[in-house]
Design an enzyme around this catalytic site. Structure first.
Site, PDB file in Angstrom:
ATOM      1  N   SER A  70       0.823  -1.205   0.000  1.00 49.04           N
ATOM      2  CA  SER A  70       0.000   0.000   0.000  1.00 49.04           C
ATOM      3  C   SER A  70       0.860   1.259   0.000  1.00 49.04           C
ATOM      4  O   SER A  70       1.768   1.397  -0.796  1.00 49.04           O
ATOM      5  CB  SER A  70      -0.968  -0.016   1.186  1.00 49.04           C
ATOM      6  OG  SER A  70      -1.917  -1.045   1.051  1.00 49.04           O
ATOM      7  N   ASP A 127      -4.123  -5.265  -3.435  1.00 47.13           N
ATOM      8  CA  ASP A 127      -3.457  -4.762  -2.243  1.00 47.13           C
ATOM      9  C   ASP A 127      -3.628  -5.781  -1.111  1.00 47.13           C
ATOM     10  O   ASP A 127      -4.734  -6.223  -0.816  1.00 47.13           O
ATOM     11  CB  ASP A 127      -4.140  -3.441  -1.879  1.00 47.13           C
ATOM     12  CG  ASP A 127      -3.501  -2.702  -0.726  1.00 47.13           C
ATOM     13  OD1 ASP A 127      -2.838  -3.344   0.100  1.00 47.13           O
ATOM     14  OD2 ASP A 127      -3.685  -1.481  -0.656  1.00 47.13           O
TER      15      ASP A 127
END
Length: 569
Positions: free
Chosen positions: A148, A415
């Site tokens: 991230s 993610d």
């Protein structure tokens, strides 16, 4: 093996060796993870329990593969480690005033494990690295892993081949400029034309474009002044002399119709390789996204620019795109929280943006789609006997081999924050022999569930309510268990001290006030812009927490060195 053929071993440290074993009637049956489907033109036994690959040394169809199978480290990483040890040994000798140089086996492996959180994690990592740099401990670090928002920091730093050997002020100043600039230009007509042109070009190159590719282009705008041409494989230049820690970027592979709690498989990205940890299957980084079949590179696509990878690594923040769109057009964006919730449709914002991008996007909202480099393989019958596979066995399909290996054309990647906010799995591979983890957040329960060596984390009820700045956890009785320095992002003594041991005067007390957790915090997860003041305060807090707990970090390093020395006796 069939008549006239012999089995042999080919170490994965030799690069990407041929790995075939064919006998009349089918592929050789032996305790492996993957076997190939089809004729005798390619794979046989690929991964065995002793982490070696088999091949036919005198087979008439002997050719090298374009993939590497095995759970050990690639030859490039092994060479890097040899060079990095010199930096680490020298740094430890200076910090601890050692009388003699450390031998190679005495040098501990130190890793920084980060967690995600958008601009907050990006800024916090800059501050933590600045603190380690001031303590002369940055050269003691061998690995940095990210997901991230921390991948934004890492990708920016590794453009500079010698970033950790320099002052970080210029990098931090550039990050401040990007974090505090207005983001409304993301949706100007000129930008939309640029997005459309880039996405169409990517589609023509052979990629399956998705909303995440658009988000990657948005990140390019959010973090840069112009087009960012950099690619992940180019970061090898920052490792050529062992001059920086090795960066590892983390994602997870997912499936349609399954939540990330039910199905996810860890994927690691380094400047050298991209691989699925569970299967011990790796391809060269520059080949990620290209088309493979049975270990052969069929069609090489141009390597993706790093902004597209950042879009995937931080896809949980793609909702930012919709938030910005809503703010700029007074609309309420639809905000999904799990990728599988949008499996049946593709989302494109309404109005001019939709018109500008029509035809450029071909897939669903939150999942990046890339050609499946495992296409053509199936699981061996005895795959559950492989201890390395079982280390990462945590999905509902692991006991259903026909469903686990569907040989789909594409891998869906997202993610890792959609599942668990940690970048730790690649650094818990036993082959990396990590001694000390500087953990910039937490993810404790997962390790015990996977039976991965990790110290027991015991926090009092008071600690759970009000975390301290630093904790040290270890378990010397558990083989292979790293020492963990847990540094949560909290605002504790920083409220009263501007530097370790230096109290704030009355006029400086406001500088120590940071709202990190409330509903109205300027540092909320999906914030896309900071003020100069908010950026500076968060940066200073992150640096302070490292500096103020330097003794505990030093203690962990000393324990790790002592363990290494004892193991040599």
């Amino acid at each position: 093996p069939g008549a006239g053929c012999h089995q042999g071993h080919a170490s994965s440290e030799q690069g990407y060796p041929a790995t075939r074993a064919w006998q009349v009637g089918g592929w050789v049956s032996s305790p492996a993870v993957l076997t190939a489907r089809g004729g005798c033109i390619d794979m046989g036994v690929l991964i065995c329990k002793i982490c070696a690959c088999f091949y036919l040394s005198n087979c008439s169809c002997h050719q090298d593969l374009d993939m590497r199978f095995g759970f050990d480290l690639c030859s490039e990483e092994m060479a890097f480690l040899g060079k990095r040890k010199r930096y680490v040994a020298s740094a430890l000798k200076n910090v601890f005033h050692l009388q003699q140089d450390l031998q190679d086996r005495e040098v501990p492996v130190v890793a920084i494990i980060t967690t995600g959180g958008g601009l907050k994690s990006m800024t916090g990592l800059y501050g933590s690295l600045m603190g380690l740099k001031k303590l002369n401990l940055l050269d003691c670090v061998t690995y940095i892993s990210g997901l991230s928002g921390t991948t934004w920091t890492m990708a920016n730093l590794y453009r500079d081949a010698y970033w950790s050997q320099k002052d970080l002020d210029s990098h931090i100043g550039e990050a401040r400029k990007q974090a505090t600039k207005c983001k409304m230009g993301c949706f100007s007509m000129d930008r939309m034309k640029y997005y459309n042109k880039q996405l169409c070009q990517r589609k023509e190159e052979g990629y399956r474009t998705s909303f995440i590719d658009l988000w990657g282009l948005m990140i390019e705008y959010l973090l840069n002044d112009g087009k960012d041409p950099h690619k992940l494989s180019e970061q090898q230049e920052a490792l050529c002399d062992g001059q920086n820690p090795l960066p590892i970027y983390v994602s997870v592979s997912v499936r349609d119709s399954y939540s990330t709690n039910d199905f996810k498989e860890w994927v690691e990205f380094t400047p050298y390789e991209v691989g699925l940890l569970k299967y011990g299957a790796f391809i060269r980084t520059e080949h990620f996204g290209s088309e493979f079949f049975m270990g052969r590179l069929l069609k090489k696509l141009p390597e993706s620019r790093i902004c597209y990878l950042q879009g995937m690594w931080s896809s949980i923040f793609s909702v930012n795109l919709l938030q910005i769109w809503g703010l700029s057009h007074n609309e309420d964006p639809v905000l999904p929280t799990r990728p599988h919730e949008l499996r049946t449709r593709m989302y494109t914002p309404p109005g001019p943006l939709s018109s500008a991008l029509r035809g450029a996007l071909t897939d669903r909202f939150s999942v990046a789609q890339h050609h499946n480099f495992l296409k053509g393989y199936q699981l061996h019958n005895n795959y559950l006997e492989n201890k390395h596979f079982c280390r990462w066995k945590d999905t509902v399909l692991d006991a259903r081999p026909n469903q686990l290996m569907q040989n789909s054309d594409h891998l869906g990647m997202i993610d890792a924050g959609f599942f668990i906010n940690t970048s730790s799995p690649p650094l818990l591979r036993p082959q990396r022999e990590v001694d000390v983890i500087i953990y910039l957040n937490k993810a404790y329960k997962y390790y015990s569930e996977q039976k991965i060596p990790f110290p027991k984390i015991s926090l009092t009820d008071e600690d759970k309510k009000n975390l301290k700045e630093c904790y040290l956890f270890q378990d010397s009785d558990l083989p292979g268990c790293p020492i963990v320095i847990f540094l949560p992002l909290v605002n504790d003594t920083f409220q009263e001290y501007k530097a370790p041991g230096v109290k704030r005067c009355c006029s400086e007390m406001e500088e120590g006030q940071l709202d990190l957790t409330s509903r109205f915090s300027p540092y909320c997860m999906f914030s896309v812009r900071y003020t100069d003041e908010n950026y500076r305060r968060l940066l200073n807090l992150s640096e302070y927490n490292i500096l103020n707990n330097s003794q505990m970090i030093m203690q962990a390093l000393q324990i790790a060195m002592q363990r290494r020395m004892q193991n040599m006796c």
